[in-house]
Motif scaffolding. Structure first.
Motif, PDB file in Angstrom:
ATOM      1  N   VAL A  24       0.833  -1.204   0.000  1.00  0.00           N
ATOM      2  CA  VAL A  24       0.000   0.000   0.000  1.00  0.00           C
ATOM      3  C   VAL A  24       0.870   1.257   0.000  1.00  0.00           C
ATOM      4  CG1 VAL A  24      -1.729   1.318   1.290  1.00  0.00           C
ATOM      5  CG2 VAL A  24      -1.954  -1.166   1.088  1.00  0.00           C
ATOM      6  N   ARG A  25       1.955   1.245   0.744  1.00  0.00           N
ATOM      7  CA  ARG A  25       2.849   2.407   0.765  1.00  0.00           C
ATOM      8  C   ARG A  25       3.399   2.687  -0.634  1.00  0.00           C
ATOM      9  NH1 ARG A  25       7.631   4.091   0.435  1.00  0.00           N
ATOM     10  NH2 ARG A  25       8.461   2.002   0.017  1.00  0.00           N
ATOM     11  N   GLN A  26       3.826   1.629  -1.314  1.00  0.00           N
ATOM     12  CA  GLN A  26       4.354   1.803  -2.665  1.00  0.00           C
ATOM     13  C   GLN A  26       3.261   2.265  -3.631  1.00  0.00           C
ATOM     14  OE1 GLN A  26       6.499  -1.675  -4.004  1.00  0.00           O
ATOM     15  NE2 GLN A  26       7.766  -1.773  -2.158  1.00  0.00           N
ATOM     16  N   ALA A  27       2.053   1.750  -3.461  1.00  0.00           N
ATOM     17  CA  ALA A  27       0.937   2.161  -4.320  1.00  0.00           C
ATOM     18  C   ALA A  27       0.612   3.633  -4.107  1.00  0.00           C
ATOM     19  CB  ALA A  27      -0.287   1.300  -4.032  1.00  0.00           C
ATOM     20  N   GLN A  28       0.611   4.060  -2.859  1.00  0.00           N
ATOM     21  CA  GLN A  28       0.325   5.464  -2.567  1.00  0.00           C
ATOM     22  C   GLN A  28       1.413   6.363  -3.158  1.00  0.00           C
ATOM     23  OE1 GLN A  28       1.369   8.031  -0.218  1.00  0.00           O
ATOM     24  NE2 GLN A  28      -0.563   9.139   0.025  1.00  0.00           N
ATOM     25  N   GLN A  29       2.647   5.942  -3.050  1.00  0.00           N
ATOM     26  CA  GLN A  29       3.755   6.702  -3.632  1.00  0.00           C
ATOM     27  C   GLN A  29       3.601   6.800  -5.148  1.00  0.00           C
ATOM     28  OE1 GLN A  29       6.133   8.337  -2.068  1.00  0.00           O
ATOM     29  NE2 GLN A  29       7.212   9.000  -3.915  1.00  0.00           N
ATOM     30  N   GLN A  32      -8.070   9.613 -13.930  1.00  0.00           N
ATOM     31  CA  GLN A  32      -8.048   8.148 -13.856  1.00  0.00           C
ATOM     32  C   GLN A  32      -6.625   7.587 -13.831  1.00  0.00           C
ATOM     33  OE1 GLN A  32     -10.147   6.636 -17.271  1.00  0.00           O
ATOM     34  NE2 GLN A  32      -8.554   7.236 -18.718  1.00  0.00           N
ATOM     35  N   GLU A  33      -5.655   8.356 -14.293  1.00  0.00           N
ATOM     36  CA  GLU A  33      -4.286   7.853 -14.293  1.00  0.00           C
ATOM     37  C   GLU A  33      -3.722   7.746 -12.885  1.00  0.00           C
ATOM     38  OE1 GLU A  33      -2.729   6.517 -16.774  1.00  0.00           O
ATOM     39  OE2 GLU A  33      -4.395   6.953 -18.141  1.00  0.00           O
ATOM     40  N   ILE A  34      -4.225   8.559 -11.956  1.00  0.00           N
ATOM     41  CA  ILE A  34      -3.786   8.442 -10.574  1.00  0.00           C
ATOM     42  C   ILE A  34      -4.283   7.119 -10.002  1.00  0.00           C
ATOM     43  CG2 ILE A  34      -3.680   9.601  -8.343  1.00  0.00           C
ATOM     44  CD1 ILE A  34      -2.593  11.156 -10.888  1.00  0.00           C
ATOM     45  N   ASP A  35      -5.530   6.799 -10.296  1.00  0.00           N
ATOM     46  CA  ASP A  35      -6.091   5.518  -9.862  1.00  0.00           C
ATOM     47  C   ASP A  35      -5.332   4.361 -10.503  1.00  0.00           C
ATOM     48  OD1 ASP A  35      -8.614   4.152  -8.550  1.00  0.00           O
ATOM     49  OD2 ASP A  35      -8.409   3.247 -10.538  1.00  0.00           O
ATOM     50  N   ARG A  36      -5.056   4.482 -11.777  1.00  0.00           N
ATOM     51  CA  ARG A  36      -4.367   3.394 -12.479  1.00  0.00           C
ATOM     52  C   ARG A  36      -2.974   3.151 -11.906  1.00  0.00           C
ATOM     53  NH1 ARG A  36      -5.821   4.777 -18.863  1.00  0.00           N
ATOM     54  NH2 ARG A  36      -8.002   4.070 -18.790  1.00  0.00           N
ATOM     55  N   ALA A  37      -2.262   4.224 -11.600  1.00  0.00           N
ATOM     56  CA  ALA A  37      -0.893   4.085 -11.095  1.00  0.00           C
ATOM     57  C   ALA A  37      -0.877   3.366  -9.756  1.00  0.00           C
ATOM     58  CB  ALA A  37      -0.245   5.460 -10.970  1.00  0.00           C
ATOM     59  N   ALA A  38      -1.775   3.773  -8.847  1.00  0.00           N
ATOM     60  CA  ALA A  38      -1.830   3.131  -7.535  1.00  0.00           C
ATOM     61  C   ALA A  38      -2.354   1.699  -7.646  1.00  0.00           C
ATOM     62  CB  ALA A  38      -2.711   3.950  -6.593  1.00  0.00           C
ATOM     63  N   VAL A  53      -5.018  10.954  -2.122  1.00  0.00           N
ATOM     64  CA  VAL A  53      -4.489   9.734  -2.752  1.00  0.00           C
ATOM     65  C   VAL A  53      -4.454   8.708  -1.634  1.00  0.00           C
ATOM     66  CG1 VAL A  53      -2.573   8.664  -3.965  1.00  0.00           C
ATOM     67  CG2 VAL A  53      -3.135  11.066  -4.421  1.00  0.00           C
ATOM     68  N   GLU A  54      -5.363   7.702  -1.704  1.00  0.00           N
ATOM     69  CA  GLU A  54      -5.581   6.818  -0.555  1.00  0.00           C
ATOM     70  C   GLU A  54      -5.886   5.376  -0.949  1.00  0.00           C
ATOM     71  OE1 GLU A  54      -9.386   7.383   1.496  1.00  0.00           O
ATOM     72  OE2 GLU A  54      -9.691   9.185   0.286  1.00  0.00           O
ATOM     73  N   PRO A  55      -4.924   4.698  -1.550  1.00  0.00           N
ATOM     74  CA  PRO A  55      -5.151   3.278  -1.842  1.00  0.00           C
ATOM     75  C   PRO A  55      -5.225   2.457  -0.565  1.00  0.00           C
ATOM     76  CG  PRO A  55      -2.861   3.852  -2.209  1.00  0.00           C
ATOM     77  CD  PRO A  55      -3.576   5.144  -1.925  1.00  0.00           C
ATOM     78  N   GLY A  56      -5.842   1.294  -0.673  1.00  0.00           N
ATOM     79  CA  GLY A  56      -5.938   0.415   0.487  1.00  0.00           C
ATOM     80  C   GLY A  56      -6.086  -1.037   0.071  1.00  0.00           C
ATOM     81  N   ILE A  57      -5.797  -1.915   0.981  1.00  0.00           N
ATOM     82  CA  ILE A  57      -6.018  -3.355   0.805  1.00  0.00           C
ATOM     83  C   ILE A  57      -6.800  -3.830   2.021  1.00  0.00           C
ATOM     84  CG2 ILE A  57      -4.926  -5.641   0.741  1.00  0.00           C
ATOM     85  CD1 ILE A  57      -2.565  -4.347  -0.721  1.00  0.00           C
ATOM     86  N   TYR A  58      -7.844  -4.634   1.765  1.00  0.00           N
ATOM     87  CA  TYR A  58      -8.757  -5.054   2.830  1.00  0.00           C
ATOM     88  C   TYR A  58      -8.946  -6.566   2.756  1.00  0.00           C
ATOM     89  CZ  TYR A  58      -9.386  -0.088   2.356  1.00  0.00           C
ATOM     90  OH  TYR A  58      -9.126   1.263   2.261  1.00  0.00           O
ATOM     91  N   ARG A  81      -4.686   1.226   4.930  1.00  0.00           N
ATOM     92  CA  ARG A  81      -4.900   2.374   4.037  1.00  0.00           C
ATOM     93  C   ARG A  81      -3.912   3.472   4.418  1.00  0.00           C
ATOM     94  NH1 ARG A  81      -9.786   2.683   4.579  1.00  0.00           N
ATOM     95  NH2 ARG A  81     -10.190   4.422   6.001  1.00  0.00           N
ATOM     96  N   ILE A  82      -3.388   4.158   3.415  1.00  0.00           N
ATOM     97  CA  ILE A  82      -2.499   5.300   3.617  1.00  0.00           C
ATOM     98  C   ILE A  82      -3.032   6.437   2.749  1.00  0.00           C
ATOM     99  CG2 ILE A  82      -0.154   6.204   3.406  1.00  0.00           C
ATOM    100  CD1 ILE A  82       0.847   3.291   3.624  1.00  0.00           C
ATOM    101  N   GLU A  83      -3.229   7.600   3.361  1.00  0.00           N
ATOM    102  CA  GLU A  83      -3.883   8.714   2.645  1.00  0.00           C
ATOM    103  C   GLU A  83      -3.201  10.042   2.945  1.00  0.00           C
ATOM    104  OE1 GLU A  83      -8.295  10.852   2.429  1.00  0.00           O
ATOM    105  OE2 GLU A  83      -7.808   9.435   4.034  1.00  0.00           O
ATOM    106  N   ASP A  84      -2.912  10.762   1.877  1.00  0.00           N
ATOM    107  CA  ASP A  84      -2.468  12.146   1.969  1.00  0.00           C
ATOM    108  C   ASP A  84      -3.330  13.003   1.060  1.00  0.00           C
ATOM    109  OD1 ASP A  84      -0.197  11.682   3.635  1.00  0.00           O
ATOM    110  OD2 ASP A  84       0.953  11.030   1.889  1.00  0.00           O
ATOM    111  N   ILE A  85      -3.461  14.278   1.414  1.00  0.00           N
ATOM    112  CA  ILE A  85      -4.027  15.262   0.495  1.00  0.00           C
ATOM    113  C   ILE A  85      -2.893  15.810  -0.355  1.00  0.00           C
ATOM    114  CG2 ILE A  85      -5.248  17.456   0.292  1.00  0.00           C
ATOM    115  CD1 ILE A  85      -6.927  15.063   1.324  1.00  0.00           C
TER     116      ILE A  85
END
Length: 374
Positions: free
Chosen positions: A264-269, A282-288, A335-340, A348-352
């Motif tokens: 998740v940390r790498q995905a958020q980065q 949508q590219e932000i979503d795709r990258a994460a 930007v807040e990807p997560g795995i559940y 989940r890791i989230e930054d504005i």
């Protein structure tokens, strides 16, 4: 925590109202009807003391001055709002038909955007009083109206983010094991207020299996040693939002928790690094999402990667597949990807992040590593 920012002036708000009318015209609309809620605050600084059954609406069209329709008993409050000198006020008294009053300002056949927050009874009353007028929701017609922030707005969001960061720094010092989720949530709410928030919108404390529910509301579960805990909290400070998430471990984490957290940390980065002017949302979503999918957890990332933030904590633009709106300098979003993992835990890791000329700038600065609490 920080000094109170300089208030927005009547000239600032008048410029926003002109921008709103121009945006409506560019979208093929004749104007806007703005009801109590975030748009009304953003455009006028006016927040009615209570949203009641009495009609309040701001009429914005190119053929008349901005006009605020208010109940007579609330006129004194409206006269004190920041944009009062740039507004014409029209009031109506109990016993009078407010919809006829508003309809008289709308003209003939036209199409207007109307706030998503409009009450159905108000929209239906307006339709009866002005049958020639058609309506489209703000989200449908003008989704980007408030999306691009100016420097003063970004500064407010940065201050709110810093206050949320300070809250996280303090919450790491409290005891988790043996306490209920609700107790930690109360600590978060208190700290947000201590550091300057006037409104707390949410304090998610998802411990152990509860962390696998992204919007879990803190409950009576007792936190145990070995739990991974999703902390997601935010609210409004100086009228602008904060929203951050970090995942912590009570005592030493298991190998699986460490593995998932690192993915998740790498995905958020990756999501943050994808931010740049002109890049479709949508590219932000795709990258994460690619990082999480490549690690074998794609089916366990069950929400969008991000949402806009401003005078509300959730607003357009949204970082999700299918959203082709290009990023613009001044947009601010999470930007807040997560795995559940159901029955086990979530991360989940989230930054504005705000869009700058050269890429994305985080408005949250706390460590994104897996913190160990006691």
């Amino acid at each position: 925590m920080s000094t109170t920012p300089t208030p927005f002036t009547a000239d600032d708000l008048a410029a926003r109202m002109r921008h709103a009318v121009e945006s409506a015209q560019a979208a093929g609309l004749d104007g806007l009807l703005v009801m109590p809620g975030p748009e009304l605050v953003w455009l006028t600084g006016y927040r009615p003391t209570a949203i009641t059954e009495r009609l309040t609406t701001l009429v914005l069209t190119a053929d008349r001055e901005p006009t605020l329709v208010v109940p007579t008993l609330e006129r004194p409050d409206a006269e004190g709002c920041a944009a009062a000198s740039a507004l014409e006020l029209v009031d109506w008294t109990d016993g009078q038909d407010p919809f006829s009053v508003a309809a008289g300002l709308l003209g003939g056949t036209r199409t207007l955007a109307i706030s998503d927050s409009a009450w159905a009874m108000h929209l239906l009353g307006l339709q009866d009083a002005a049958p020639g007028v058609a309506y489209r929701s703000f989200t449908q017609a003008l989704p980007m109206l408030r999306a691009v922030k100016d420097e003063a707005e970004v500064a407010r969001l940065a201050a709110a983010g810093a206050a949320a960061d300070a809250t996280y720094g303090e919450i790491l010092k409290v005891r988790f094991a043996g306490r209920r989720e609700t107790e930690v949530a109360a600590d978060l709410a208190r700290l947000l207020r201590d550091f300057g928030h006037e409104q707390v919108d949410f304090t998610v404390v998802g411990s152990g299996p509860n962390g696998a529910n992204p919007h879990h509301e803190a409950g009576d579960r007792t936190i145990e040693k070995g739990d991974a805990i999703v902390l997601d909290f935010g609210g409004l400070m100086h009228g602008y939002g904060s929203d951050t998430s970090r995942t912590v471990s009570v005592g030493e984490p298991s190998a699986l928790v460490r593995e998932v957290h690192e993915v998740v940390r790498q995905a958020q980065q990756a999501g943050v690094e994808a931010v740049a002017p002109g890049v479709p949302c949508q590219e932000i979503d795709r990258a994460a999402r690619k990082v999480i999918t490549d690690a074998g957890y794609g089916e366990r990332f069950i929400h969008r990667t991000g949402h806009g933030i401003g005078t509300t904590t959730h607003e357009p633009p949204y970082m999700i597949e299918g959203e082709t709106q290009p990023l613009v300098e001044g947009m601010c979003f999470s930007v807040e990807p997560g795995i559940y993992l159901p029955g086990r835990f979530g991360v989940r890791i989230e930054d504005i992040v705000t869009v700058t000329a050269t890429g994305g700038r985080r408005l949250n600065a706390t460590d994104r590593g897996l913190a160990v609490v006691h």
